[in-house]
Design a protein around this motif. Structure first.
Motif, PDB file in Angstrom:
ATOM      1  N   MET A 131       0.837  -1.209   0.000  1.00 55.68           N
ATOM      2  CA  MET A 131       0.000   0.000   0.000  1.00 55.68           C
ATOM      3  C   MET A 131       0.866   1.251   0.000  1.00 55.68           C
ATOM      4  O   MET A 131       0.558   2.229  -0.698  1.00 55.68           O
ATOM      5  CB  MET A 131      -0.929   0.001   1.226  1.00 55.68           C
ATOM      6  CG  MET A 131      -2.059  -0.952   1.105  1.00 55.68           C
ATOM      7  SD  MET A 131      -3.254  -0.964   2.479  1.00 55.68           S
ATOM      8  CE  MET A 131      -2.574   0.026   3.732  1.00 55.68           C
ATOM      9  N   LEU A 132       1.945   1.254   0.785  1.00 50.41           N
ATOM     10  CA  LEU A 132       2.837   2.417   0.787  1.00 50.41           C
ATOM     11  C   LEU A 132       3.479   2.632  -0.582  1.00 50.41           C
ATOM     12  O   LEU A 132       3.584   3.774  -1.059  1.00 50.41           O
ATOM     13  CB  LEU A 132       3.936   2.240   1.840  1.00 50.41           C
ATOM     14  CG  LEU A 132       3.545   2.464   3.286  1.00 50.41           C
ATOM     15  CD1 LEU A 132       4.737   2.175   4.193  1.00 50.41           C
ATOM     16  CD2 LEU A 132       3.052   3.871   3.502  1.00 50.41           C
ATOM     17  N   GLU A 134       2.277   1.703  -3.497  1.00 48.66           N
ATOM     18  CA  GLU A 134       1.238   2.186  -4.402  1.00 48.66           C
ATOM     19  C   GLU A 134       0.960   3.660  -4.167  1.00 48.66           C
ATOM     20  O   GLU A 134       0.815   4.441  -5.105  1.00 48.66           O
ATOM     21  CB  GLU A 134      -0.039   1.344  -4.188  1.00 48.66           C
ATOM     22  CG  GLU A 134      -1.172   1.672  -5.115  1.00 48.66           C
ATOM     23  CD  GLU A 134      -2.089   2.758  -4.586  1.00 48.66           C
ATOM     24  OE1 GLU A 134      -2.748   3.413  -5.417  1.00 48.66           O
ATOM     25  OE2 GLU A 134      -2.140   2.957  -3.368  1.00 48.66           O
ATOM     26  N   ARG A 135       0.934   4.073  -2.944  1.00 45.30           N
ATOM     27  CA  ARG A 135       0.705   5.499  -2.613  1.00 45.30           C
ATOM     28  C   ARG A 135       1.868   6.348  -3.135  1.00 45.30           C
ATOM     29  O   ARG A 135       1.668   7.435  -3.655  1.00 45.30           O
ATOM     30  CB  ARG A 135       0.581   5.638  -1.093  1.00 45.30           C
ATOM     31  CG  ARG A 135       0.348   7.013  -0.598  1.00 45.30           C
ATOM     32  CD  ARG A 135      -1.035   7.441  -0.896  1.00 45.30           C
ATOM     33  NE  ARG A 135      -1.238   8.766  -0.325  1.00 45.30           N
ATOM     34  CZ  ARG A 135      -2.311   9.452  -0.512  1.00 45.30           C
ATOM     35  NH1 ARG A 135      -3.299   8.967  -1.224  1.00 45.30           N
ATOM     36  NH2 ARG A 135      -2.424  10.632   0.015  1.00 45.30           N
ATOM     37  N   PHE A 136       3.097   5.852  -2.982  1.00 42.34           N
ATOM     38  CA  PHE A 136       4.272   6.553  -3.483  1.00 42.34           C
ATOM     39  C   PHE A 136       4.173   6.730  -5.001  1.00 42.34           C
ATOM     40  O   PHE A 136       4.431   7.814  -5.529  1.00 42.34           O
ATOM     41  CB  PHE A 136       5.537   5.777  -3.112  1.00 42.34           C
ATOM     42  CG  PHE A 136       6.782   6.285  -3.777  1.00 42.34           C
ATOM     43  CD1 PHE A 136       7.390   7.460  -3.352  1.00 42.34           C
ATOM     44  CD2 PHE A 136       7.343   5.597  -4.848  1.00 42.34           C
ATOM     45  CE1 PHE A 136       8.531   7.926  -3.959  1.00 42.34           C
ATOM     46  CE2 PHE A 136       8.484   6.057  -5.472  1.00 42.34           C
ATOM     47  CZ  PHE A 136       9.083   7.233  -5.036  1.00 42.34           C
ATOM     48  N   ARG A 138       1.464   6.727  -6.866  1.00 39.83           N
ATOM     49  CA  ARG A 138       0.361   7.640  -7.174  1.00 39.83           C
ATOM     50  C   ARG A 138       0.779   9.090  -6.933  1.00 39.83           C
ATOM     51  O   ARG A 138       0.500   9.966  -7.746  1.00 39.83           O
ATOM     52  CB  ARG A 138      -0.847   7.297  -6.327  1.00 39.83           C
ATOM     53  CG  ARG A 138      -2.055   8.160  -6.686  1.00 39.83           C
ATOM     54  CD  ARG A 138      -3.248   7.846  -5.858  1.00 39.83           C
ATOM     55  NE  ARG A 138      -3.664   6.483  -6.171  1.00 39.83           N
ATOM     56  CZ  ARG A 138      -4.595   5.850  -5.492  1.00 39.83           C
ATOM     57  NH1 ARG A 138      -5.169   6.428  -4.470  1.00 39.83           N
ATOM     58  NH2 ARG A 138      -4.943   4.633  -5.818  1.00 39.83           N
ATOM     59  N   GLU A 139       1.449   9.352  -5.838  1.00 33.60           N
ATOM     60  CA  GLU A 139       1.906  10.718  -5.539  1.00 33.60           C
ATOM     61  C   GLU A 139       2.940  11.175  -6.560  1.00 33.60           C
ATOM     62  O   GLU A 139       2.942  12.329  -6.974  1.00 33.60           O
ATOM     63  CB  GLU A 139       2.498  10.782  -4.129  1.00 33.60           C
ATOM     64  CG  GLU A 139       1.483  10.657  -3.022  1.00 33.60           C
ATOM     65  CD  GLU A 139       0.529  11.827  -2.951  1.00 33.60           C
ATOM     66  OE1 GLU A 139       0.944  12.969  -3.221  1.00 33.60           O
ATOM     67  OE2 GLU A 139      -0.647  11.592  -2.629  1.00 33.60           O
ATOM     68  N   ASP A 142       1.139  12.158  -9.780  1.00 33.71           N
ATOM     69  CA  ASP A 142       0.373  13.405  -9.676  1.00 33.71           C
ATOM     70  C   ASP A 142       1.264  14.629  -9.482  1.00 33.71           C
ATOM     71  O   ASP A 142       0.788  15.748  -9.581  1.00 33.71           O
ATOM     72  CB  ASP A 142      -0.619  13.314  -8.511  1.00 33.71           C
ATOM     73  CG  ASP A 142      -1.710  12.309  -8.784  1.00 33.71           C
ATOM     74  OD1 ASP A 142      -1.934  11.968  -9.962  1.00 33.71           O
ATOM     75  OD2 ASP A 142      -2.349  11.856  -7.814  1.00 33.71           O
TER      76      ASP A 142
END
Length: 147
Positions: A131-132, A134-136, A138-139, A142
């Protein structure tokens, strides 16, 4: 309750004869001296279908136990389950074909629980790291930079 190792004073002792065995739980049926037939198992996780194996009762052993005409079994009945099943913490056969002392059964049970809990913890940690990551990603996607 069903997963704790009981103290020695809380164990019941049953005397009887093994009439059937199985590699998966319930590992055996024991006909007691009063004629009652009890489903008995070594400590494994409680299931309603399928059953679990245990290292104490693998393929050659469960066939040898059928030769036991007189067994002494110490354990306790499972609580809060819809079926009546006896959990074996100490098993001995009068003819000496098979013997599982309480210390060995307890060691096998605690080691098995440790392995299961370690696997669940590893899956949780792996999921969290995924999850971390994937968040990295995505950020990073963006994020706009000036050129």
């Amino acid at each position: 309750m069903n997963y704790d190792v009981p103290v020695k004073q809380d164990l019941q002792t049953l005397y009887g004869e093994v009439i059937t065995t199985n590699v998966r739980n319930p590992h055996m049926q024991i006909r007691l001296t009063d004629g009652e037939v009890v489903d008995a198992e070594f400590p494994v996780f409680v299931t309603y279908f399928g059953g679990f194996k245990t290292r104490l009762f693998e393929e050659p052993v469960h066939k040898i136990v059928l030769t036991c005409k007189q067994v002494v079994v110490s354990g306790n009945y499972l609580r809060f389950v819809p079926f009546k099943r006896f959990r074996i913490w100490d098993f001995s056969c009068a003819n000496g074909a098979f013997f599982a002392p309480r210390s060995e059964v307890q060691k096998n049970w605690t080691y098995g629980r440790f392995k299961t809990h370690a696997a669940i913890a590893a899956l949780c940690i792996f999921g969290f790291l995924l999850m971390l990551f994937e968040r990295f990603l995505r950020e990073r996607k963006d994020h706009a930079s000036k050129n």
